[in-house]
Design an enzyme around this catalytic site. Sequence first.
Site, PDB file in Angstrom:
ATOM      1  N   SER A 153      18.908   7.618 -73.147  1.00  0.00           N
ATOM      2  CA  SER A 153      17.996   6.885 -74.187  1.00  0.00           C
ATOM      3  C   SER A 153      16.905   7.314 -74.711  1.00  0.00           C
ATOM      4  CB  SER A 153      17.395   5.049 -73.915  1.00  0.00           C
ATOM      5  OG  SER A 153      16.585   4.861 -73.469  1.00  0.00           O
ATOM      6  N   TYR A 166      14.596  -0.177 -67.391  1.00  0.00           N
ATOM      7  CA  TYR A 166      15.421   0.978 -67.698  1.00  0.00           C
ATOM      8  C   TYR A 166      15.266   2.787 -68.337  1.00  0.00           C
ATOM      9  CZ  TYR A 166      17.997   1.270 -72.145  1.00  0.00           C
ATOM     10  OH  TYR A 166      19.303   1.989 -72.805  1.00  0.00           O
ATOM     11  N   LYS A 170      17.642   6.188 -67.243  1.00  0.00           N
ATOM     12  CA  LYS A 170      17.459   6.698 -67.824  1.00  0.00           C
ATOM     13  C   LYS A 170      17.648   8.024 -67.904  1.00  0.00           C
ATOM     14  CE  LYS A 170      20.038   4.235 -71.048  1.00  0.00           C
ATOM     15  NZ  LYS A 170      22.199   4.020 -70.399  1.00  0.00           N
TER      16      LYS A 170
HETATM   17  P1  NAI Z   1      25.665  -3.451 -74.707  1.00  0.00           P
HETATM   18  O1  NAI Z   1      26.096  -4.531 -73.961  1.00  0.00           O
HETATM   19  O2  NAI Z   1      26.979  -3.649 -75.852  1.00  0.00           O
HETATM   20  O3  NAI Z   1      27.796  -2.598 -74.127  1.00  0.00           O
HETATM   21  C1  NAI Z   1      27.036  -2.431 -72.506  1.00  0.00           C
HETATM   22  C2  NAI Z   1      28.423  -2.304 -71.687  1.00  0.00           C
HETATM   23  O4  NAI Z   1      28.280  -2.163 -70.708  1.00  0.00           O
HETATM   24  C3  NAI Z   1      28.785  -4.308 -71.808  1.00  0.00           C
HETATM   25  O5  NAI Z   1      30.298  -4.853 -72.219  1.00  0.00           O
HETATM   26  C4  NAI Z   1      29.284  -4.854 -70.219  1.00  0.00           C
HETATM   27  O6  NAI Z   1      29.112  -5.747 -70.044  1.00  0.00           O
HETATM   28  C5  NAI Z   1      28.804  -3.206 -69.638  1.00  0.00           C
HETATM   29  N1  NAI Z   1      28.590  -3.225 -68.445  1.00  0.00           N
HETATM   30  C6  NAI Z   1      27.288  -3.748 -67.738  1.00  0.00           C
HETATM   31  N2  NAI Z   1      26.944  -3.077 -66.763  1.00  0.00           N
HETATM   32  C7  NAI Z   1      28.101  -3.210 -66.154  1.00  0.00           C
HETATM   33  C8  NAI Z   1      29.243  -2.720 -64.787  1.00  0.00           C
HETATM   34  N3  NAI Z   1      27.797  -2.738 -64.059  1.00  0.00           N
HETATM   35  N4  NAI Z   1      30.414  -2.159 -64.550  1.00  0.00           N
HETATM   36  C9  NAI Z   1      31.059  -2.177 -65.910  1.00  0.00           C
HETATM   37  N5  NAI Z   1      30.120  -2.206 -67.519  1.00  0.00           N
HETATM   38  C10 NAI Z   1      29.278  -2.502 -67.409  1.00  0.00           C
HETATM   39  O7  NAI Z   1      24.962  -2.168 -74.941  1.00  0.00           O
HETATM   40  P2  NAI Z   1      25.230  -1.067 -75.862  1.00  0.00           P
HETATM   41  O8  NAI Z   1      23.935  -1.020 -77.052  1.00  0.00           O
HETATM   42  O9  NAI Z   1      26.785  -1.192 -76.670  1.00  0.00           O
HETATM   43  O10 NAI Z   1      25.004   0.259 -75.271  1.00  0.00           O
HETATM   44  C11 NAI Z   1      25.228   1.420 -74.776  1.00  0.00           C
HETATM   45  C12 NAI Z   1      25.027   2.405 -73.703  1.00  0.00           C
HETATM   46  O11 NAI Z   1      24.097   2.798 -74.285  1.00  0.00           O
HETATM   47  C13 NAI Z   1      23.703   1.858 -72.764  1.00  0.00           C
HETATM   48  O12 NAI Z   1      24.263   2.378 -71.612  1.00  0.00           O
HETATM   49  C14 NAI Z   1      22.498   1.835 -72.907  1.00  0.00           C
HETATM   50  O13 NAI Z   1      21.612   1.461 -72.280  1.00  0.00           O
HETATM   51  C15 NAI Z   1      22.776   3.156 -73.989  1.00  0.00           C
HETATM   52  N6  NAI Z   1      21.823   2.855 -75.088  1.00  0.00           N
HETATM   53  C16 NAI Z   1      22.294   2.035 -76.339  1.00  0.00           C
HETATM   54  C17 NAI Z   1      21.164   1.692 -77.110  1.00  0.00           C
HETATM   55  C18 NAI Z   1      21.367   1.146 -78.001  1.00  0.00           C
HETATM   56  O14 NAI Z   1      20.251   0.690 -79.602  1.00  0.00           O
HETATM   57  N7  NAI Z   1      22.273   0.498 -78.820  1.00  0.00           N
HETATM   58  C19 NAI Z   1      19.780   2.208 -76.939  1.00  0.00           C
HETATM   59  C20 NAI Z   1      20.056   3.596 -75.717  1.00  0.00           C
HETATM   60  C21 NAI Z   1      20.753   3.675 -75.126  1.00  0.00           C
END
Ligand code: NAI
Length: 317
Positions: A153, A166, A170
């Site tokens: 990230s 966080y 990352k």
């Molecule tokens: P999101 O919250 O929609 O998706 C993350 C998913 O991971 C969720 O569906 C959650 O249930 C699942 N999850 C959480 N802990 C878990 C575990 N222990 N085992 C299995 N599943 C688990 O968020 P988003 O934005 O789609 O994030 C996806 C990735 O992108 C994450 O790693 C996040 O940190 C990263 N990210 C997102 C950014 C953004 O602007 N949305 C920016 C930088 C990084």
Amino acid sequence: MNSISFDNRVVIVTGAGGGLGRGYALDIARRGGSVVVNDLGGSVEGPGASREMADLVVAEIRAAGGRAVASYDNVATVDGARRIASCAIDNFGHIDALINNAGNLRSAWFEDASAQDLDAHVQVHLNGAFNVTQAVWPHMKARNYGRVVFTSSSAGMLGNDGQSAYGAAKGGVTGLMNVLAQEGEPCGILCNGLLPHATSRMGSKHAEMMGLEPTRDAAATPAWLIGARDPSFVTGIAVYLASDACTTTHSLYRALAGRISRVFIGVSRGWQGSREHPATAEDVAAHIAQIRDTTHGSYIPDSLQDDYQIAIAPVTA
Ligand code: NAI
């Protein structure tokens, strides 16, 4: 340009029950891939679990004629990670690609961040990526083929208020990618990292957790930018990196508002001090501008060894 196919390819997407991961899973399935849709189904902060999120994405893929199975395991545990890999093997026979995407978020100003916040992020982002990659690694090595995408990230690689725990986790994910890219390359496993940006469930939560007023920001945001923050704007680069069309390894990519770019760690030409006598703090102070200067040359090392060879090369004027 030939279209990129995932026919006969098996891909695991962790955290695919919503946001970015859901988009990756749907696109890969649409391209013929068999997908393990993993999601613990908890809250943005991490706690909780439900089968619904993964089930809905699997149902969506199957309704469109694609192949997918749900996995509800926790990436943060070694056993959970092993079950995720087994789910792919048992259902589809092999594993071609893994997108480490699962994540949680607990933003807080540094003085308010707790050891539990740090642990919660490290568990899911760093241990999660480590565990699941380790579980799929022997399967990829055995077939001399693999693609692993690590979700880092910009908070970790560039910095962002309120994301100390966080960002630390990352940053660790990028470190893991750097090393595995080196270990994986001789075995046909390419590892790359992604710095996404999107208004997903998590992306929308940061301002709220920090007690910032999202409405002020939203009013000043042009309509095109609101659209270009849709998770679908990140799908292309993630799917490319998971595909056999991907030829790069050990690289970080940024997807932000329609722009896709490379993020890298570069080394400045620097100041060549004495090789007989160590530089003192005063020497550093006297040369700090030259040490920092990037206008007279810099390079992107492929590895620690690469940087070492450049640093010990004969000194030229
Ligand atoms: P999101 O919250 O929609 O998706 C993350 C998913 O991971 C969720 O569906 C959650 O249930 C699942 N999850 C959480 N802990 C878990 C575990 N222990 N085992 C299995 N599943 C688990 O968020 P988003 O934005 O789609 O994030 C996806 C990735 O992108 C994450 O790693 C996040 O940190 C990263 N990210 C997102 C950014 C953004 O602007 N949305 C920016 C930088 C990084």
